[in-house]
Design a protein around this motif. Structure first.
Motif, PDB file in Angstrom:
ATOM      1  N   GLU A 184     -16.469  -3.800  -1.633  1.00 42.96           N
ATOM      2  CA  GLU A 184     -17.349  -3.156  -2.610  1.00 42.96           C
ATOM      3  C   GLU A 184     -16.634  -2.045  -3.367  1.00 42.96           C
ATOM      4  N   SER A 185     -15.777  -1.291  -2.668  1.00 43.96           N
ATOM      5  CA  SER A 185     -15.087  -0.169  -3.313  1.00 43.96           C
ATOM      6  C   SER A 185     -14.037  -0.632  -4.311  1.00 43.96           C
ATOM      7  N   MET A 186     -13.608  -1.887  -4.208  1.00 46.73           N
ATOM      8  CA  MET A 186     -12.580  -2.411  -5.112  1.00 46.73           C
ATOM      9  C   MET A 186     -13.165  -3.178  -6.286  1.00 46.73           C
TER      10      MET A 186
ATOM     11  N   TRP B 235      -6.009   8.052 -17.032  1.00 46.99           N
ATOM     12  CA  TRP B 235      -5.948   6.801 -16.277  1.00 46.99           C
ATOM     13  C   TRP B 235      -5.264   7.002 -14.921  1.00 46.99           C
ATOM     14  N   LEU B 236      -4.170   7.759 -14.899  1.00 49.48           N
ATOM     15  CA  LEU B 236      -3.451   7.982 -13.650  1.00 49.48           C
ATOM     16  C   LEU B 236      -4.337   8.704 -12.634  1.00 49.48           C
ATOM     17  N   ASN B 237      -5.091   9.691 -13.080  1.00 48.77           N
ATOM     18  CA  ASN B 237      -6.016  10.378 -12.178  1.00 48.77           C
ATOM     19  C   ASN B 237      -7.114   9.440 -11.691  1.00 48.77           C
ATOM     20  N   GLU B 238      -7.540   8.543 -12.576  1.00 48.33           N
ATOM     21  CA  GLU B 238      -8.589   7.594 -12.194  1.00 48.33           C
ATOM     22  C   GLU B 238      -8.124   6.663 -11.080  1.00 48.33           C
ATOM     23  N   ILE B 239      -6.931   6.118 -11.188  1.00 49.66           N
ATOM     24  CA  ILE B 239      -6.468   5.206 -10.140  1.00 49.66           C
ATOM     25  C   ILE B 239      -6.196   5.960  -8.841  1.00 49.66           C
ATOM     26  N   LYS B 240      -5.780   7.211  -8.933  1.00 49.40           N
ATOM     27  CA  LYS B 240      -5.601   8.018  -7.722  1.00 49.40           C
ATOM     28  C   LYS B 240      -6.946   8.192  -7.014  1.00 49.40           C
ATOM     29  N   ASN B 241      -7.971   8.514  -7.775  1.00 49.41           N
ATOM     30  CA  ASN B 241      -9.299   8.686  -7.190  1.00 49.41           C
ATOM     31  C   ASN B 241      -9.830   7.376  -6.614  1.00 49.41           C
ATOM     32  N   ASP B 242      -9.600   6.297  -7.337  1.00 49.22           N
ATOM     33  CA  ASP B 242     -10.081   4.994  -6.868  1.00 49.22           C
ATOM     34  C   ASP B 242      -9.387   4.574  -5.574  1.00 49.22           C
TER      35      ASP B 242
ATOM     36  N   ASP C 298      -0.230   9.319   7.537  1.00 51.83           N
ATOM     37  CA  ASP C 298      -0.815  10.036   6.411  1.00 51.83           C
ATOM     38  C   ASP C 298      -0.512   9.303   5.113  1.00 51.83           C
ATOM     39  N   THR C 299      -1.558   8.805   4.471  1.00 54.80           N
ATOM     40  CA  THR C 299      -1.377   8.184   3.158  1.00 54.80           C
ATOM     41  C   THR C 299      -2.274   8.867   2.128  1.00 54.80           C
ATOM     42  N   GLU C 300      -2.634  10.111   2.413  1.00 56.02           N
ATOM     43  CA  GLU C 300      -3.524  10.807   1.488  1.00 56.02           C
ATOM     44  C   GLU C 300      -2.829  11.091   0.169  1.00 56.02           C
ATOM     45  N   LEU C 301      -3.609  10.976  -0.895  1.00 56.06           N
ATOM     46  CA  LEU C 301      -3.123  11.278  -2.232  1.00 56.06           C
ATOM     47  C   LEU C 301      -3.509  12.701  -2.597  1.00 56.06           C
ATOM     48  N   PRO C 302      -2.677  13.384  -3.381  1.00 58.37           N
ATOM     49  CA  PRO C 302      -3.064  14.712  -3.852  1.00 58.37           C
ATOM     50  C   PRO C 302      -4.324  14.621  -4.696  1.00 58.37           C
ATOM     51  N   THR C 303      -5.174  15.630  -4.632  1.00 56.43           N
ATOM     52  CA  THR C 303      -6.444  15.579  -5.346  1.00 56.43           C
ATOM     53  C   THR C 303      -6.278  15.694  -6.853  1.00 56.43           C
ATOM     54  N   LYS C 304      -5.175  16.269  -7.296  1.00 61.70           N
ATOM     55  CA  LYS C 304      -4.909  16.330  -8.735  1.00 61.70           C
ATOM     56  C   LYS C 304      -3.405  16.318  -8.946  1.00 61.70           C
ATOM     57  N   LEU C 305      -3.020  16.027 -10.144  1.00 64.59           N
ATOM     58  CA  LEU C 305      -1.598  15.957 -10.448  1.00 64.59           C
ATOM     59  C   LEU C 305      -0.987  17.342 -10.454  1.00 64.59           C
ATOM     60  N   PRO C 306       0.076  17.547  -9.674  1.00 67.00           N
ATOM     61  CA  PRO C 306       0.777  18.828  -9.755  1.00 67.00           C
ATOM     62  C   PRO C 306       1.551  18.913 -11.056  1.00 67.00           C
ATOM     63  N   LYS C 307       2.000  20.088 -11.370  1.00 72.15           N
ATOM     64  CA  LYS C 307       2.814  20.264 -12.570  1.00 72.15           C
ATOM     65  C   LYS C 307       4.093  19.451 -12.444  1.00 72.15           C
TER      66      LYS C 307
ATOM     67  N   MET D 205       0.831  -1.206   0.000  1.00 69.98           N
ATOM     68  CA  MET D 205       0.000   0.000   0.000  1.00 69.98           C
ATOM     69  C   MET D 205       0.865   1.255   0.000  1.00 69.98           C
ATOM     70  N   ASP D 206       1.904   1.275   0.843  1.00 68.69           N
ATOM     71  CA  ASP D 206       2.826   2.419   0.852  1.00 68.69           C
ATOM     72  C   ASP D 206       3.438   2.621  -0.529  1.00 68.69           C
ATOM     73  N   ALA D 207       3.888   1.517  -1.123  1.00 68.90           N
ATOM     74  CA  ALA D 207       4.544   1.585  -2.428  1.00 68.90           C
ATOM     75  C   ALA D 207       3.579   2.090  -3.495  1.00 68.90           C
ATOM     76  N   LEU D 208       2.352   1.583  -3.469  1.00 70.34           N
ATOM     77  CA  LEU D 208       1.366   1.967  -4.471  1.00 70.34           C
ATOM     78  C   LEU D 208       1.008   3.443  -4.371  1.00 70.34           C
ATOM     79  N   VAL D 209       0.785   3.912  -3.147  1.00 70.73           N
ATOM     80  CA  VAL D 209       0.461   5.331  -2.944  1.00 70.73           C
ATOM     81  C   VAL D 209       1.606   6.212  -3.429  1.00 70.73           C
ATOM     82  N   ASN D 210       2.827   5.860  -3.074  1.00 67.27           N
ATOM     83  CA  ASN D 210       3.981   6.659  -3.486  1.00 67.27           C
ATOM     84  C   ASN D 210       4.145   6.668  -5.003  1.00 67.27           C
ATOM     85  N   VAL D 211       3.987   5.492  -5.617  1.00 63.12           N
ATOM     86  CA  VAL D 211       4.196   5.376  -7.066  1.00 63.12           C
ATOM     87  C   VAL D 211       3.193   6.218  -7.836  1.00 63.12           C
ATOM     88  N   ILE D 212       1.908   6.102  -7.522  1.00 67.17           N
ATOM     89  CA  ILE D 212       0.925   6.844  -8.314  1.00 67.17           C
ATOM     90  C   ILE D 212       0.937   8.335  -7.997  1.00 67.17           C
ATOM     91  N   SER D 213       1.530   8.695  -6.864  1.00 66.32           N
ATOM     92  CA  SER D 213       1.635  10.113  -6.518  1.00 66.32           C
ATOM     93  C   SER D 213       2.811  10.794  -7.204  1.00 66.32           C
TER      94      SER D 213
END
Length: 419
Positions: free
Chosen positions: A362-364, A338-345, A402-411, A283-291
């Motif tokens: 259910e969420s998965m 797609w990247l934004n979609e997986i972040k939201n999911d 804290d494992t929150e993802l940014p709400t959108k991709l930064p520049k 989970m740590d790895a996945l959050v970091n990678v997509i962020s």
């Protein structure tokens, strides 16, 4: 925010999900048996290829340990292979080599029946094997290639050492590519298009094994013509599998035109590997990678300074894995969609932690597929590792992380990056 205990439990869910994405040992062995028989045919005494010791080896996700089952049981596994020749007839061009490999395949009636139309670089065999107890479907892309003298020794020695950019250059091979300018002309392999699947594999496993003390995957075993099936995976391998599965589900049911634009696996694998920081928890790895994976997409060609999106091949600075984005800019758009979609999911999935296992399940279902998640959570419950609600609800709040993802991709932070 997830607690330490919740993160451990999400790790178990993602690990089990990954296990259910793995091809079975039966599927693995069937594929190896099939391509081994093709190699035997190509190297027959009366084959025009026989004097050059043709050897079939797996490449791509098959040796990276990131291959996943298709969504539908009716879809094929995609297995990439290299047909290595230690040398060739001095007069052979790329065209000649590819034609001779193709002619030898066609000379076997059983193989010829499986042969698809000739591809840009490969010959494709479309297998369909069925029995009362087993249904296997896969296709194999066979890439003709010329290696350097003593290549097998160099390959074995390289995997016994720590990854080195200089050493990995020696693992390059010369391949056929009918879009090359010299496809019909050059008989000098040094002038042909280059590939380095085994060098890339060494780079990938150097990333995957960061701070990992347990040896889970033998690269030496995986690059042998008859590799050994291995069950355990590094966290990075699981992350790549999960990303690929999410991508496949995201594009499942979309139009054929949209599916042509879906992010390709080599870009996902490369960016994930750059972003991975040796996390032991999936989970740590996945959050970091997509962020952070977008940070490794450069804005300029580092060789010419020309403005274009650039995902550098980590073992060949001249190759851009995102080269098609320039010709087809919609592919860049699709990647970020797609990247934004997986972040939201993932944000939605982790937000269910305090509600219990059933809500997480259910969420998965939508982002990863209901059938896969039913199998995953059934396996978890059978192990007795997690209850439907109490385990997630009982975690201590004062241990939150804290494992929150940014709400959108930064520049994008970098115009380029260092290897």
């Amino acid at each position: 925010m997830l607690t330490i205990e919740q993160k451990k439990q999400f790790n178990e869910i993602l690990e089990t999900l990954g296990e259910n994405l793995d091809i079975s040992e039966t599927q693995f062995n069937a594929a190896v048996t099939s391509y081994k028989s093709v190699g035997t045919w190509l190297s027959k005494d009366d084959s025009e290829l026989a004097p050059y010791n043709p050897t079939i080896k797996p490449q791509g996700s098959f040796i990276l340990g990131t291959i996943i089952k298709p969504i539908s049981d009716d879809d094929d596994l995609d297995i990439d292979l290299v047909c290595e020749l230690s040398k060739k007839n001095d007069s052979w061009t790329q065209f000649d080599l590819k034609k001779i490999v193709g002619d030898q395949l066609k000379a076997n009636k059983k193989i010829d029946d499986l042969l698809d139309e000739e591809g840009r670089r490969c010959w494709t065999l479309k297998y369909r094997q069925e029995s009362d107890n087993l249904k296997e479907k896969y296709h194999m892309d066979i890439l003709p290639a010329i290696t350097s003298e003593g290549y097998s020794v160099i390959l074995n020695e390289s995997y016994a050492k720590t990854f080195s950019a200089e050493e990995v250059d020696k693992l390059g091979i010369s391949i056929t590519d009918n879009e090359s300018d010299n496809y019909y002309i050059s008989n000098t392999p040094e002038d042909w298009h280059k590939s380095n699947p085994f060098g890339y594999a060494q780079w990938f496993f150097a990333k995957a094994s960061l701070q990992q003390t347990t040896k889970r995957f033998s690269l030496n075993e995986s690059v042998k013509p008859v590799p050994t099936f291995q069950k355990e995976r590094f966290p990075l391998q699981r992350v790549v599998q999960i990303l690929k599965r999410h991508r496949d589900i995201f594009y499942n049911g979309k139009s054929e035109e949209e599916r042509k634009n879906k992010p390709i696996s080599i870009i996902i694998t490369t960016l994930a590997s750059h972003s991975y920081r040796g996390e032991a928890n999936i989970m740590d790895a996945l959050v970091n990678v997509i962020s952070t994976m977008h940070e490794y997409i450069a804005d300029y060609n580092p060789n010419t300074g020309e403005k274009e999106k650039w995902v550098e091949n980590p073992i060949n600075s001249l190759e851009n894995f995102a080269d098609k984005w320039k010709e087809f800019p919609e592919r860049q758009t699709h990647f970020f969609d797609w990247l934004n979609e997986i972040k939201n999911d993932l944000r939605n999935i982790t937000s269910q932690a305090d509600r219990g296992l059933n809500f997480i399940n259910e969420s998965m279902n939508r982002p990863f597929g209901e059938k896969l998640m039913i199998k995953t959570f059934s396996k978890i419950k059978n192990k007795g590792l997690l209850s439907s609600t109490s385990t997630f609800l009982s975690a201590s709040v004062d241990k939150s992380i804290d494992t929150e993802l940014p709400t959108k991709l930064p520049k994008t932070k970098r115009e380029g990056f260092q290897k």
